[in-house]
Design an enzyme around this catalytic site. Sequence first.
Site, PDB file in Angstrom:
ATOM      1  CD  GLU A 162      -2.642   1.258  -0.053  1.00  0.00           C
ATOM      2  OE1 GLU A 162      -3.286   0.295  -0.501  1.00  0.00           O
ATOM      3  OE2 GLU A 162      -2.529   2.341  -0.667  1.00  0.00           O
ATOM      4  CE  LYS A 221       4.960   0.911   1.618  1.00  0.00           C
ATOM      5  NZ  LYS A 221       4.258   2.156   1.463  1.00  0.00           N
ATOM      6  N   GLY A 272      11.783  17.260  11.220  1.00  0.00           N
ATOM      7  CA  GLY A 272      12.127  15.845  11.062  1.00  0.00           C
ATOM      8  C   GLY A 272      10.888  15.065  10.682  1.00  0.00           C
ATOM      9  CB  CYS A 277       5.917   3.519   7.218  1.00  0.00           C
ATOM     10  SG  CYS A 277       4.434   2.610   7.683  1.00  0.00           S
ATOM     11  CG  PHE A 278       9.225   7.842   5.845  1.00  0.00           C
ATOM     12  CD1 PHE A 278       8.637   7.052   4.872  1.00  0.00           C
ATOM     13  CD2 PHE A 278       9.150   9.220   5.707  1.00  0.00           C
ATOM     14  CE1 PHE A 278       7.971   7.618   3.780  1.00  0.00           C
ATOM     15  CE2 PHE A 278       8.498   9.801   4.630  1.00  0.00           C
ATOM     16  CZ  PHE A 278       7.905   8.995   3.668  1.00  0.00           C
ATOM     17  NE  ARG A 347       1.102   4.256  13.820  1.00  0.00           N
ATOM     18  CZ  ARG A 347       0.585   3.333  13.003  1.00  0.00           C
ATOM     19  NH1 ARG A 347       0.825   2.061  13.226  1.00  0.00           N
ATOM     20  NH2 ARG A 347      -0.157   3.685  11.979  1.00  0.00           N
TER      21      ARG A 347
END
Length: 462
Positions: A162, A221, A272, A277-278, A347
Amino acid sequence: MKIKNICCIGAGYVGGPTMSIIAQKNPEIKVHVVDMNANKIAAWNSKNLDYLPVYEPGLSKVVEEARGRNLFFSTDVDKQIYDAEMIFISVNTPTKTSGEGKGYAADLKYIEACAKQIAKVSKTDKIVVEKSTVPVRTSEKIKHILKLNNKDVDFQILSNPEFLAEGTAMRDLEIPDRVLIGGDNTVKGKKAVESLFNIYSSWVPEENILVTNLWSSELSKLTANAFLAQRISSINSLSELCEETGADIEEVSNAIGMDSRIGNSFLKTSVGFGGSCFQKDILNLVYIARSLGLVKVADYWEQILIINKHQRERFANKIKTLINKNSLIKSVSILGWAFKKDTNDTRESAAIYVSDSLIRSDISVNVYDPKVKESQILFDINHINENYTENNEHVSIYNDPIESVDKTNIIAILTEWDEFKDYNWKKIFDKMNKPAYIYDGRNILEKEKLESIGFNYIGIGR
Ligand code: NAD
Ligand code: UGA
């Protein structure tokens, strides 16, 4: 095969919105989203759409249209797996906190648990779709677990990562740049790909649906996220250079971005990047490269995270220096807690790290965010690392931004919420202690306007 029943395991930021759109666009397919978290499922089923567990512009309208018609949320994982012809795995894949690869590798325990459960429950052939972001070759592992635990059923594995971004998820799902489907180049594999292709082609132009082999899809991905994050760290590293030289990062970013070969997206300097996810995906990429002995490749990608941490730290350090040098009140108003605007997700938000750094220097934080709940802010600040001792006396949370600036000299903008631009800054200035400072960690406010009110305005890289 024409799919009639879909089950999606994981009702989070990806499973919820993604399945809502699939259900909306394919009213003839029953879509069941299941999760082991009963509170989350109850929230997805709440009558009042303001209580959905995910805040995402446009989501509640889609849920309202499809829920109860062909979109269902439940905790009945086994039954929905049993009934479905196609099962999406959309569970979390966090960074491992123990064992081999601790701090770097993706923890696949939730994926593996799903595979075991699918194998245990299935009595008919299934197409299993990896929606979660996973290390390259995870599909092999899933295949192995399924085959080992159930020899009677044929399982076809697809990778369908995704690419939605939070805050714009509904638009990203509605008009995706591309949908990626990885599958096996066998007769059954191709049929499985076709089944998923048909679901997406009900609203996505066929030329935007890309079919690759499984491993290319998985690796694309991870690397797409790494490329996006790399641009942010590149511009953030230059913001420090700008501060030392008198160049303005906004002007530099604009000049670079007008080169059509470079393009202007993801060149916005910030305190920042955050988000779930990153960081985890780059750590995972670094781990994979290092495991293969590709030390230089691993070191190259790890620099992105080193710069990101440095950017957050230097922002916090600037505030501390200002307070100490000028003997200002040891209290800072933090505007924005979410990792970006238009989401309630916190997050890895830069706000958590900056606040933690200030608190450790005995500076209190007064936090305001338009969408993040008080309980979430307290949770974040108390769980930033394993050894953290609860310290809520340095944290106050406000429902009104103007209350948060009382008895402070400094405001730090940490999320780029649009509403911050529309505030009556004169009223806020009047309420603050003087001298009054704004540290704009997103460069969203107008320097001249604020300076004319009397603020000392400090942006990033300018
Ligand atoms: P999330 O934490 O919001 O949701 C995951 C859900 O899975 C949780 O509700 C959890 O209770 C549930 N779950 C875990 N194991 C389960 C099991 N065995 N049975 C039933 N439910 C189970 O996570 P997310 O943000 O939706 O991310 C999911 C995946 O998608 C991750 O791999 C992430 O990297 C990837 N991804 C996330 C985003 C994003 O914007 N958040 C975008 C693209 C891809
Ligand atoms: C990102 C990717 O954009 C999605 O394609 C991907 O699917 C997703 O990760 C994922 O795999 O989870 P997301 O993290 O939701 O999406 O949001 P982004 O818009 O990418 O922003 C990430 C962070 O970078 C935010 O903190 C944002 O403020 C920051 N950012 C973004 C910048 O500092 N500068 C920019 O120019 C862009």
